[in-house]
Design a protein around this motif. Structure first.
Motif, PDB file in Angstrom:
ATOM      1  N   MET B  53      -8.104   5.214  17.993  1.00 23.53           N
ATOM      2  CA  MET B  53      -7.375   6.359  17.461  1.00 23.53           C
ATOM      3  C   MET B  53      -5.980   5.936  17.020  1.00 23.53           C
ATOM      4  O   MET B  53      -5.503   6.333  15.959  1.00 23.53           O
ATOM      5  CB  MET B  53      -7.270   7.453  18.513  1.00 23.53           C
ATOM      6  CG  MET B  53      -6.527   8.677  18.041  1.00 23.53           C
ATOM      7  SD  MET B  53      -6.497   9.971  19.253  1.00 23.53           S
ATOM      8  CE  MET B  53      -4.959   9.625  20.062  1.00 23.53           C
ATOM      9  N   GLN B  54      -5.321   5.086  17.852  1.00 24.90           N
ATOM     10  CA  GLN B  54      -3.965   4.665  17.500  1.00 24.90           C
ATOM     11  C   GLN B  54      -3.956   3.839  16.226  1.00 24.90           C
ATOM     12  O   GLN B  54      -3.086   4.004  15.369  1.00 24.90           O
ATOM     13  CB  GLN B  54      -3.351   3.885  18.668  1.00 24.90           C
ATOM     14  CG  GLN B  54      -2.868   4.812  19.761  1.00 24.90           C
ATOM     15  CD  GLN B  54      -2.856   4.176  21.121  1.00 24.90           C
ATOM     16  OE1 GLN B  54      -3.174   3.003  21.269  1.00 24.90           O
ATOM     17  NE2 GLN B  54      -2.508   4.947  22.129  1.00 24.90           N
ATOM     18  N   THR B  55      -4.934   2.933  16.082  1.00 23.75           N
ATOM     19  CA  THR B  55      -4.957   2.133  14.854  1.00 23.75           C
ATOM     20  C   THR B  55      -5.234   3.034  13.654  1.00 23.75           C
ATOM     21  O   THR B  55      -4.663   2.843  12.586  1.00 23.75           O
ATOM     22  CB  THR B  55      -6.026   1.039  14.920  1.00 23.75           C
ATOM     23  OG1 THR B  55      -7.277   1.629  15.216  1.00 23.75           O
ATOM     24  CG2 THR B  55      -5.692  -0.010  15.941  1.00 23.75           C
ATOM     25  N   TRP B  56      -6.102   4.027  13.844  1.00 24.93           N
ATOM     26  CA  TRP B  56      -6.411   4.952  12.737  1.00 24.93           C
ATOM     27  C   TRP B  56      -5.148   5.703  12.314  1.00 24.93           C
ATOM     28  O   TRP B  56      -4.819   5.809  11.136  1.00 24.93           O
ATOM     29  CB  TRP B  56      -7.482   5.932  13.196  1.00 24.93           C
ATOM     30  CG  TRP B  56      -8.009   6.842  12.121  1.00 24.93           C
ATOM     31  CD1 TRP B  56      -9.029   6.574  11.257  1.00 24.93           C
ATOM     32  CD2 TRP B  56      -7.545   8.157  11.798  1.00 24.93           C
ATOM     33  NE1 TRP B  56      -9.223   7.642  10.422  1.00 24.93           N
ATOM     34  CE2 TRP B  56      -8.328   8.631  10.730  1.00 24.93           C
ATOM     35  CE3 TRP B  56      -6.553   8.984  12.307  1.00 24.93           C
ATOM     36  CZ2 TRP B  56      -8.151   9.891  10.161  1.00 24.93           C
ATOM     37  CZ3 TRP B  56      -6.374  10.238  11.737  1.00 24.93           C
ATOM     38  CH2 TRP B  56      -7.177  10.676  10.684  1.00 24.93           C
ATOM     39  N   ARG B  60      -2.610   5.552   8.671  1.00 25.68           N
ATOM     40  CA  ARG B  60      -2.135   6.682   7.870  1.00 25.68           C
ATOM     41  C   ARG B  60      -0.610   6.674   7.757  1.00 25.68           C
ATOM     42  O   ARG B  60      -0.045   6.816   6.676  1.00 25.68           O
ATOM     43  CB  ARG B  60      -2.590   8.002   8.503  1.00 25.68           C
ATOM     44  CG  ARG B  60      -3.937   8.492   8.014  1.00 25.68           C
ATOM     45  CD  ARG B  60      -5.072   7.693   8.581  1.00 25.68           C
ATOM     46  NE  ARG B  60      -6.280   7.784   7.793  1.00 25.68           N
ATOM     47  CZ  ARG B  60      -7.262   6.903   7.882  1.00 25.68           C
ATOM     48  NH1 ARG B  60      -7.163   5.877   8.687  1.00 25.68           N
ATOM     49  NH2 ARG B  60      -8.342   7.018   7.149  1.00 25.68           N
ATOM     50  N   LEU B  61       0.055   6.512   8.922  1.00 25.00           N
ATOM     51  CA  LEU B  61       1.513   6.602   8.917  1.00 25.00           C
ATOM     52  C   LEU B  61       2.136   5.417   8.189  1.00 25.00           C
ATOM     53  O   LEU B  61       3.016   5.582   7.342  1.00 25.00           O
ATOM     54  CB  LEU B  61       2.022   6.692  10.369  1.00 25.00           C
ATOM     55  CG  LEU B  61       1.494   7.923  11.127  1.00 25.00           C
ATOM     56  CD1 LEU B  61       1.954   7.906  12.572  1.00 25.00           C
ATOM     57  CD2 LEU B  61       1.940   9.205  10.432  1.00 25.00           C
ATOM     58  N   SER B  62       1.668   4.203   8.498  1.00 23.75           N
ATOM     59  CA  SER B  62       2.244   3.034   7.833  1.00 23.75           C
ATOM     60  C   SER B  62       1.967   3.096   6.337  1.00 23.75           C
ATOM     61  O   SER B  62       2.786   2.661   5.531  1.00 23.75           O
ATOM     62  CB  SER B  62       1.682   1.748   8.439  1.00 23.75           C
ATOM     63  OG  SER B  62       0.302   1.640   8.197  1.00 23.75           O
ATOM     64  N   GLY B  63       0.829   3.647   5.973  1.00 28.14           N
ATOM     65  CA  GLY B  63       0.503   3.786   4.551  1.00 28.14           C
ATOM     66  C   GLY B  63       1.535   4.632   3.829  1.00 28.14           C
ATOM     67  O   GLY B  63       2.022   4.261   2.768  1.00 28.14           O
ATOM     68  N   ILE B  64       1.895   5.762   4.466  1.00 26.38           N
ATOM     69  CA  ILE B  64       2.879   6.652   3.834  1.00 26.38           C
ATOM     70  C   ILE B  64       4.225   5.942   3.693  1.00 26.38           C
ATOM     71  O   ILE B  64       4.863   5.971   2.640  1.00 26.38           O
ATOM     72  CB  ILE B  64       3.035   7.939   4.683  1.00 26.38           C
ATOM     73  CG1 ILE B  64       1.733   8.737   4.655  1.00 26.38           C
ATOM     74  CG2 ILE B  64       4.188   8.777   4.170  1.00 26.38           C
ATOM     75  CD1 ILE B  64       1.661   9.838   5.693  1.00 26.38           C
ATOM     76  N   MET B 113       1.858  -6.282   6.899  1.00 26.77           N
ATOM     77  CA  MET B 113       0.995  -7.263   7.561  1.00 26.77           C
ATOM     78  C   MET B 113       0.050  -6.586   8.556  1.00 26.77           C
ATOM     79  O   MET B 113      -1.139  -6.875   8.593  1.00 26.77           O
ATOM     80  CB  MET B 113       1.842  -8.320   8.298  1.00 26.77           C
ATOM     81  CG  MET B 113       2.363  -9.426   7.412  1.00 26.77           C
ATOM     82  SD  MET B 113       1.082 -10.211   6.424  1.00 26.77           S
ATOM     83  CE  MET B 113       0.111 -11.020   7.684  1.00 26.77           C
ATOM     84  N   LEU B 114       0.601  -5.679   9.369  1.00 25.58           N
ATOM     85  CA  LEU B 114      -0.256  -5.031  10.369  1.00 25.58           C
ATOM     86  C   LEU B 114      -1.260  -4.095   9.699  1.00 25.58           C
ATOM     87  O   LEU B 114      -2.422  -4.015  10.103  1.00 25.58           O
ATOM     88  CB  LEU B 114       0.597  -4.273  11.396  1.00 25.58           C
ATOM     89  CG  LEU B 114       1.457  -5.190  12.269  1.00 25.58           C
ATOM     90  CD1 LEU B 114       2.250  -4.367  13.277  1.00 25.58           C
ATOM     91  CD2 LEU B 114       0.606  -6.223  12.989  1.00 25.58           C
ATOM     92  N   HIS B 115      -0.793  -3.413   8.646  1.00 27.73           N
ATOM     93  CA  HIS B 115      -1.688  -2.520   7.904  1.00 27.73           C
ATOM     94  C   HIS B 115      -2.850  -3.315   7.310  1.00 27.73           C
ATOM     95  O   HIS B 115      -4.018  -2.960   7.476  1.00 27.73           O
ATOM     96  CB  HIS B 115      -0.883  -1.820   6.794  1.00 27.73           C
ATOM     97  CG  HIS B 115      -1.622  -0.754   6.063  1.00 27.73           C
ATOM     98  ND1 HIS B 115      -1.542   0.569   6.411  1.00 27.73           N
ATOM     99  CD2 HIS B 115      -2.459  -0.799   5.005  1.00 27.73           C
ATOM    100  CE1 HIS B 115      -2.290   1.288   5.594  1.00 27.73           C
ATOM    101  NE2 HIS B 115      -2.866   0.471   4.724  1.00 27.73           N
ATOM    102  N   LEU B 120      -8.467  -5.377   7.530  1.00 25.23           N
ATOM    103  CA  LEU B 120      -9.439  -6.471   7.572  1.00 25.23           C
ATOM    104  C   LEU B 120     -10.232  -6.444   8.874  1.00 25.23           C
ATOM    105  O   LEU B 120     -11.418  -6.756   8.897  1.00 25.23           O
ATOM    106  CB  LEU B 120      -8.727  -7.822   7.429  1.00 25.23           C
ATOM    107  CG  LEU B 120      -8.608  -8.311   5.990  1.00 25.23           C
ATOM    108  CD1 LEU B 120      -7.803  -9.590   5.944  1.00 25.23           C
ATOM    109  CD2 LEU B 120     -10.003  -8.563   5.410  1.00 25.23           C
ATOM    110  N   ARG B 121      -9.565  -6.056   9.956  1.00 27.92           N
ATOM    111  CA  ARG B 121     -10.266  -5.961  11.237  1.00 27.92           C
ATOM    112  C   ARG B 121     -11.425  -4.963  11.136  1.00 27.92           C
ATOM    113  O   ARG B 121     -12.534  -5.233  11.590  1.00 27.92           O
ATOM    114  CB  ARG B 121      -9.288  -5.511  12.335  1.00 27.92           C
ATOM    115  CG  ARG B 121      -9.882  -5.480  13.738  1.00 27.92           C
ATOM    116  CD  ARG B 121      -8.876  -4.904  14.718  1.00 27.92           C
ATOM    117  NE  ARG B 121      -8.671  -3.466  14.512  1.00 27.92           N
ATOM    118  CZ  ARG B 121      -9.383  -2.512  15.121  1.00 27.92           C
ATOM    119  NH1 ARG B 121     -10.317  -2.847  15.969  1.00 27.92           N
ATOM    120  NH2 ARG B 121      -9.151  -1.239  14.866  1.00 27.92           N
TER     121      ARG B 121
END
Lengths: 259, 164
Positions: B53-56, B60-64, B113-115, B120-121
């Motif tokens: 859930m946190q990665t999901w 979204r947040l990092s994308g924005i 990088m994390l996004h 990829l993960r």
């Protein structure tokens, strides 16, 4: 009323309707992906050409083949009226119920391809092993869970509360959505849209008390977070359930813990 | 039972004179093609925790945030004030003299990088069929991600405009 109907039937006349249907018949080619492990380990496409009324359904064409041309053709069907969910198959590359798809709607001038739904083990011709599908269904506990004494009368619910999960009560477990999901194709351990839809049906039911438990199950690494919102499931659902929306609502419930 | 079997063999012999042609029959069916990793009653049950859930949410947040950071970055670097031709050592040195741009670039580096790594993960999770392949692909991904993030962070913080 009854007499009138009878008279109407009589006046229409058997000759008339026979003439009409004969003139309506068209030639259709059904290209069926057949697999029989007792003959070969390779599936193969077989063409059947038949005369059929374009207003008939794909299931009728399959029946015609099985009953009149090749009795070895194997497929599931039960009620044949879009309720039992037995005859989901991939027709012209899309998951549909054979009993709800009219020949005229899917371009009968070209060969109609019919194959088993994807992502599940094909046992013979159009019959797949549904066990993994129903295992996922079982895993979300698709039954009412409550605490305390059973009421002596029915459990009341307001019309609004019922409306909340109305869409997901329509599911007939045909597996058209789950077997159209690219995540499920590659990893059958994903719960799949159908299981999530049926979890949604109880999570948002005001009478049910195990919403938290079901959400926890779907919070799993093979749960709702694997959904990539490709909307294949919504497109595939023969009951018109907004499957992807239901999955998103479960995601939202998991984040806000309000349902 | 035995009578049925004999009739079957008799029939089979009668219809198929060349036995070695038919590889599969009723008693020796071909193997069916099973999907990789299908769900069974023994499928590992609920791994507790909110990691997925946190990665999901992070995606979204990092994308924005990245939309603002990356588009701003592209605008400043490539469009405004002379475009790409102005970029040189002096330009970078000038920007990184201000903590604002240091933080901007650091945030962009980490978030992008994390996004990307998380994306990829999920791709590896979706497509790698064997557990071993899955594990090593992810290890490779994590090592590459950590290396790039650390190297980038090091450069931003230790950048020396007077380097010879």
């Amino acid at each position: 009323m009854g007499t009138a109907t009878l008279e109407k039937n009589d006046s229409a006349g058997p000759v008339d309707s026979a003439e009409n249907s004969a003139s309506h018949l068209i030639t259709v080619t059904l290209r069926i992906r057949r697999f029989n492990p007792e003959v070969s380990d390779e599936p193969q496409w077989q063409d059947f050409t038949l005369e059929i009324d374009p207003k008939e359904r794909v299931l009728d064409a399959l029946h015609k083949i099985k009953w009149e041309i090749d009795g070895t053709l194997t497929f599931r069907r039960s009620c044949a009226h879009g309720i039992c969910g037995s005859d989901a198959m991939r027709i012209n590359g899309r998951n549909r119920l054979a009993c709800k798809t009219l020949i005229k709607d899917i371009g009968p001038d070209k060969p109609i391809t019919v194959e088993a739904i994807k992502g599940l083990t094909v046992l013979k011709d159009l019959v797949v092993d549904m066990d993994p599908f129903f295992q996922a269904y079982r895993d979300v506990m698709p039954f009412l869970i409550t605490s305390g004494n059973e009421p002596t009368r029915e459990r009341y619910q307001s019309a609004e509360d019922r409306e909340r999960f109305d869409d997901t009560t329509k599911c007939i477990l045909c597996a058209a959505c789950t077997s159209s999901c690219p995540v499920f194709w590659n990893d059958g351990q994903y719960f799949g849209p159908a299981a999530i839809v049926n979890a949604h049906r109880f999570i948002f039911d005001s009478r049910d008390e195990a919403g938290e438990q079901r959400l926890e199950i779907l919070n799993d690494k093979d749960g709702v977070w694997r959904c990539r919102t490709t909307f294949n499931c919504t497109d595939a659902c023969p009951r018109g359930i907004e499957v992807t929306k239901a999955i998103q609502e479960v995601k939202r419930a998991l984040i806000t813990r309000r349902f | 039972m035995s009578t049925t079997e004999t009739t079957e063999t008799a029939n089979g012999a009668a219809t198929e004179p060349t036995d070695d042609v038919a590889l599969f029959d009723v008693d020796h069916p071909a193997p069916v093609i099973e999907p990789p990793r299908k769900r069974t009653a023994k499928t590992p049950k609920a791994s507790r925790g909110n990691f997925e859930m946190q990665t999901w949410l992070f995606m979204r947040l990092s994308g924005i945030v990245l939309v603002v950071l990356v588009l701003g970055h592209l605008l400043i670097q490539l469009v405004l004030d002379g475009g790409v031709s102005k970029i040189g050592f002096a330009f970078v040195a000038g920007r990184w003299a201000s903590p604002f741009w240091q933080v901007w670039d650091l945030a962009m580096l980490w978030l992008a990088m994390l996004h990307g790594a998380n994306g990829l993960r999920t791709v590896i999770n979706d497509y790698a069929e064997r557990d071993n392949t899955r594990f090593w692909l992810k290890m490779l991904l994590y090592v590459a991600t950590v290396f790039t993030v650390l190297l980038g962070t090091l450069v931003i913080f230790t950048f020396d405009p007077n380097i010879r």
